[in-house]
Design a protein around this motif. Sequence first.
Motif, mmCIF file in Angstrom:
data_model
loop_
_atom_site.group_PDB
_atom_site.id
_atom_site.type_symbol
_atom_site.label_atom_id
_atom_site.label_comp_id
_atom_site.label_asym_id
_atom_site.label_seq_id
_atom_site.Cartn_x
_atom_site.Cartn_y
_atom_site.Cartn_z
ATOM 1 N N ASN A 55 39.859 48.156 44.348
ATOM 2 C CA ASN A 55 38.140 48.046 43.996
ATOM 3 C C ASN A 55 38.005 48.980 44.135
ATOM 4 O O ASN A 55 37.348 49.874 42.962
ATOM 5 C CB ASN A 55 37.523 46.860 44.938
ATOM 6 C CG ASN A 55 37.667 45.085 44.837
ATOM 7 O OD1 ASN A 55 38.777 44.117 43.741
ATOM 8 N ND2 ASN A 55 37.368 44.699 46.095
ATOM 9 N N THR A 56 38.337 49.960 45.307
ATOM 10 C CA THR A 56 37.582 51.249 44.950
ATOM 11 C C THR A 56 38.533 52.254 43.963
ATOM 12 O O THR A 56 37.485 52.871 43.480
ATOM 13 C CB THR A 56 37.556 52.095 46.551
ATOM 14 O OG1 THR A 56 38.792 51.620 46.809
ATOM 15 C CG2 THR A 56 36.388 51.282 47.267
ATOM 16 N N LEU A 57 39.708 51.963 44.033
ATOM 17 C CA LEU A 57 40.776 52.958 42.933
ATOM 18 C C LEU A 57 39.832 52.424 41.525
ATOM 19 O O LEU A 57 39.798 53.164 40.260
ATOM 20 C CB LEU A 57 41.913 52.185 42.707
ATOM 21 C CG LEU A 57 42.721 53.169 44.378
ATOM 22 C CD1 LEU A 57 43.816 52.640 44.277
ATOM 23 C CD2 LEU A 57 42.538 54.276 43.968
ATOM 24 N N ASP A 61 46.823 38.661 42.137
ATOM 25 C CA ASP A 61 44.930 39.006 42.046
ATOM 26 C C ASP A 61 44.984 38.945 40.109
ATOM 27 O O ASP A 61 45.077 39.719 40.025
ATOM 28 C CB ASP A 61 44.583 39.399 42.478
ATOM 29 C CG ASP A 61 42.998 39.575 42.674
ATOM 30 O OD1 ASP A 61 42.528 39.330 41.716
ATOM 31 O OD2 ASP A 61 42.503 39.968 43.311
ATOM 32 N N ASP A 62 45.027 37.549 39.402
ATOM 33 C CA ASP A 62 44.554 37.911 38.104
ATOM 34 C C ASP A 62 43.587 38.241 37.874
ATOM 35 O O ASP A 62 43.739 38.621 36.522
ATOM 36 C CB ASP A 62 45.239 36.417 37.643
ATOM 37 C CG ASP A 62 46.911 36.216 37.865
ATOM 38 O OD1 ASP A 62 47.290 36.899 37.861
ATOM 39 O OD2 ASP A 62 47.120 34.837 37.524
ATOM 40 N N GLN A 63 42.552 37.971 38.412
ATOM 41 C CA GLN A 63 40.939 38.691 38.197
ATOM 42 C C GLN A 63 40.990 40.234 37.869
ATOM 43 O O GLN A 63 40.788 40.718 36.822
ATOM 44 C CB GLN A 63 39.848 37.844 38.465
ATOM 45 C CG GLN A 63 38.562 38.476 38.019
ATOM 46 C CD GLN A 63 38.633 37.929 36.858
ATOM 47 O OE1 GLN A 63 38.388 36.496 35.879
ATOM 48 N NE2 GLN A 63 38.605 39.541 35.400
ATOM 49 N N GLY A 64 41.596 40.546 39.407
ATOM 50 C CA GLY A 64 41.535 42.272 38.920
ATOM 51 C C GLY A 64 42.469 42.685 38.539
ATOM 52 O O GLY A 64 42.457 43.301 37.788
ATOM 53 N N ARG A 65 43.696 42.285 38.415
ATOM 54 C CA ARG A 65 45.535 42.846 37.035
ATOM 55 C C ARG A 65 44.386 42.704 35.856
ATOM 56 O O ARG A 65 44.172 43.558 34.964
ATOM 57 C CB ARG A 65 45.932 41.658 36.922
ATOM 58 C CG ARG A 65 46.446 42.033 37.998
ATOM 59 C CD ARG A 65 48.073 41.379 37.794
ATOM 60 N NE ARG A 65 48.716 40.565 36.875
ATOM 61 C CZ ARG A 65 49.341 40.043 36.656
ATOM 62 N NH1 ARG A 65 49.562 39.203 36.797
ATOM 63 N NH2 ARG A 65 50.446 40.421 35.520
ATOM 64 N N ALA A 66 43.511 42.133 35.191
ATOM 65 C CA ALA A 66 42.951 41.017 33.947
ATOM 66 C C ALA A 66 41.479 42.369 34.217
ATOM 67 O O ALA A 66 41.220 43.311 32.594
ATOM 68 C CB ALA A 66 42.121 40.014 33.886
ATOM 69 N N ALA A 115 45.670 51.059 40.953
ATOM 70 C CA ALA A 115 44.733 49.889 41.244
ATOM 71 C C ALA A 115 45.987 48.297 40.552
ATOM 72 O O ALA A 115 45.964 47.259 41.233
ATOM 73 C CB ALA A 115 43.592 49.763 40.589
ATOM 74 N N GLN A 116 46.266 48.590 39.306
ATOM 75 C CA GLN A 116 47.225 47.142 39.007
ATOM 76 C C GLN A 116 48.555 46.856 39.665
ATOM 77 O O GLN A 116 47.884 45.880 39.883
ATOM 78 C CB GLN A 116 47.386 47.789 37.568
ATOM 79 C CG GLN A 116 47.939 46.660 36.475
ATOM 80 C CD GLN A 116 47.617 45.199 36.511
ATOM 81 O OE1 GLN A 116 46.246 45.377 36.124
ATOM 82 N NE2 GLN A 116 48.260 44.932 35.024
ATOM 83 N N GLU A 117 48.846 48.181 40.174
ATOM 84 C CA GLU A 117 49.818 47.455 40.748
ATOM 85 C C GLU A 117 49.782 47.110 41.955
ATOM 86 O O GLU A 117 50.548 46.007 42.640
ATOM 87 C CB GLU A 117 50.493 48.812 41.475
ATOM 88 C CG GLU A 117 51.043 49.441 40.117
ATOM 89 C CD GLU A 117 51.630 51.338 40.661
ATOM 90 O OE1 GLU A 117 51.931 50.889 41.203
ATOM 91 O OE2 GLU A 117 51.804 51.503 39.015
#
Length: 248
Positions: A165-167, A199-204, A190-192
Motif C-alpha cells: 500500500n505504501t509503494l 490480493d486481487d483487489q490490490g492487483r486491480a 507493489a503488484q508483485e
Amino acid sequence: MFPLESSQRRRVVQYIRFNYITDTIRTYKGALAGVNLPTSPGVDMAAHPRYSSRCAQRKYAEAAEYYGQAQGIYCRIGDDQGQAHTLSGLGDIYRAQYKYSDAEESYERAQEIYARVGDEYGRANSVLGLGHVHRAGRRYTEAEESYTRAQDIYARIGDDRGRANTLIGLGSVHRAQCKYAEAEELYTRAQEIYARMGDDQGRANTLRSLDDLYRKRGRGKEAGPLYTKAQGLDSQVAQSDQTDDPRY
C-alpha cells in the motif's frame, strides 16, 4: 468498540468488513442506549479503509457522529487504544469527505497514541493515512516522508500488504511529480507483492495506476490490456464479496 453482545460484535465486524455502514450504525445505535462499556478496544476501524471509501456520501456525517460518541466513551473509561482506533477511523471518514485538515489532525492524534501504547500496526496505518492526506493536498515532500515512515514500520512488523500500500502511495507521489520511471518501478513492486499474497483487489488497483501512468507516457497499447485485466480482477472480487456476504 461499543457495549455489544458477542453476537452483535460478530455482526459489526462483518458489516465493517463489507462496508455496510447503515447496518453498522443501526447496531451501534442499539448498543449506545446502554453506557456500560467494556474496556477492551473491540473493532479496529483503521484496519478496514474500504469502510469509509465506499460509503454513500449521505452516511458520512452519521458515521462520524458515532465515531465521535465512541471516542468520548473511550476517553471516559481511559481506553487509549480504543481512542486511537476511533481517531484513525474518523481520519478515514474525513479524508473520504475531503476534509483534509480534520483528517490530518485525527491521524496525527491516533499515531501519537498508538506510539505511546506500542501498537505498531495501528501507528503504521495512521501514518499511511497522513501520507494520503498530504498527497491529496499536493504536499509531496511530506507525503513521501509519511509513506516512507509507514513503509519502515510495515517492514519491521512483517506486514506485506501494508508495504504494498505504501509503494502505491509513493508511486502516485512520483507520478504527480512526473517522475514516471520511479513511479513505474514502485507500482511494479507493489503488484508483485499483491500477486504473491493473492490480493486481487490490490492487483486491480495497481494495474489501474499503471494503466494511467502508461497513458500519460503515450504508451496506450501497453495500457489497454492492463485496464482489461483490472476489470476482470474487479469482477472476481465482487463475486467473492457476494459469496461471503454476511447478510445472506
